[in-house]
Design a protein around this motif. Structure first.
Motif, PDB file in Angstrom:
ATOM      1  N   ASN A  47       1.762  -6.308   5.492  1.00  0.00           N
ATOM      2  CA  ASN A  47       2.456  -5.564   4.346  1.00  0.00           C
ATOM      3  C   ASN A  47       3.835  -6.372   4.255  1.00  0.00           C
ATOM      4  O   ASN A  47       4.419  -6.659   3.228  1.00  0.00           O
ATOM      5  CB  ASN A  47       2.791  -4.010   4.407  1.00  0.00           C
ATOM      6  CG  ASN A  47       1.739  -3.443   3.668  1.00  0.00           C
ATOM      7  OD1 ASN A  47       0.868  -3.721   2.742  1.00  0.00           O
ATOM      8  ND2 ASN A  47       1.343  -2.314   4.540  1.00  0.00           N
ATOM      9  N   THR A  59      -3.257  -5.079  -1.515  1.00  0.00           N
ATOM     10  CA  THR A  59      -3.099  -3.762  -1.043  1.00  0.00           C
ATOM     11  C   THR A  59      -3.500  -3.659   0.253  1.00  0.00           C
ATOM     12  O   THR A  59      -4.696  -3.868   0.687  1.00  0.00           O
ATOM     13  CB  THR A  59      -3.622  -2.599  -1.798  1.00  0.00           C
ATOM     14  OG1 THR A  59      -2.889  -2.652  -3.283  1.00  0.00           O
ATOM     15  CG2 THR A  59      -3.101  -1.193  -1.113  1.00  0.00           C
ATOM     16  N   LYS A  61      -3.786  -1.285   3.698  1.00  0.00           N
ATOM     17  CA  LYS A  61      -3.810   0.025   4.405  1.00  0.00           C
ATOM     18  C   LYS A  61      -4.548  -0.103   5.815  1.00  0.00           C
ATOM     19  O   LYS A  61      -5.535  -0.396   5.979  1.00  0.00           O
ATOM     20  CB  LYS A  61      -4.115   1.074   3.313  1.00  0.00           C
ATOM     21  CG  LYS A  61      -5.050   0.623   2.337  1.00  0.00           C
ATOM     22  CD  LYS A  61      -5.864   1.967   1.513  1.00  0.00           C
ATOM     23  CE  LYS A  61      -4.911   2.365   0.358  1.00  0.00           C
ATOM     24  NZ  LYS A  61      -5.426   3.411  -0.319  1.00  0.00           N
TER      25      LYS A  61
END
Length: 157
Positions: A47, A59, A61
């Motif tokens: 990130n 993205t 996660k």
């Protein structure tokens, strides 16, 4: 992996994102790469790199390969680079990837001999065949190989 503009891509086990950024570039601004990893430090670092580069179509996660946080039939491509051998329940993880792949989706696996968990090509092909994938491409050498699979219409597991 035949990533095209506008595709949704799943990467399981992105590490520092070496392949993540390349996949995002191939998917273009209308596509998106979703990178999931169980290791919080890996996702935090990824990130940070995403933010530094100002990339908007990735993205990252925290998630398990056993519980991928996306709907059924939502991904065009999925890939794991040097990851599957480290997953304790390979069939469970592969079934979960199968769940999120679209009918015409592809799964790409790659392995390198320097990895202590390196599986033989036929071993990895067997894992995938047992969970509803059919080999459609095999590239590389003993040192580094890439396998590409499509979904079998009716899974055996």
């Amino acid at each position: 992996m035949d990533i095209q503009e506008g595709m949704k891509i799943l990467e399981v086990g992105p590490g520092t994102g070496f392949c993540t950024f390349e996949a995002a570039q191939c998917a273009g601004s209308s596509g998106h790469v979703y990178a999931v990893d169980i290791e919080p430090k890996a996702i935090a670092k990824l990130n940070e790199r995403i933010k530094q580069r100002g990339i908007e179509n990735i993205t990252a996660k925290i998630a398990s390969a056993y519980e991928i946080p996306f709907p059924d039939d939502s991904m065009d491509r999925a890939f794991m680079i040097g990851v599957l051998p480290e997953v304790p329940d390979k069939q469970r993880a592969l079934r979960e990837i199968r769940r999120v792949l679209k009918e015409e989706g592809l799964l790409t696996l790659a392995e390198c001999l320097i990895d202590p968990d390196y599986p033989r090509r036929k071993t990895e092909i067997g894992w995938c065949r047992d969970t509803g994938f059919e080999l459609i491409g095999s590239y590389g050498s003993t040192f580094f190989y890439v396998l590409i699979f499509k979904l079998i219409e009716e899974a055996t597991s």
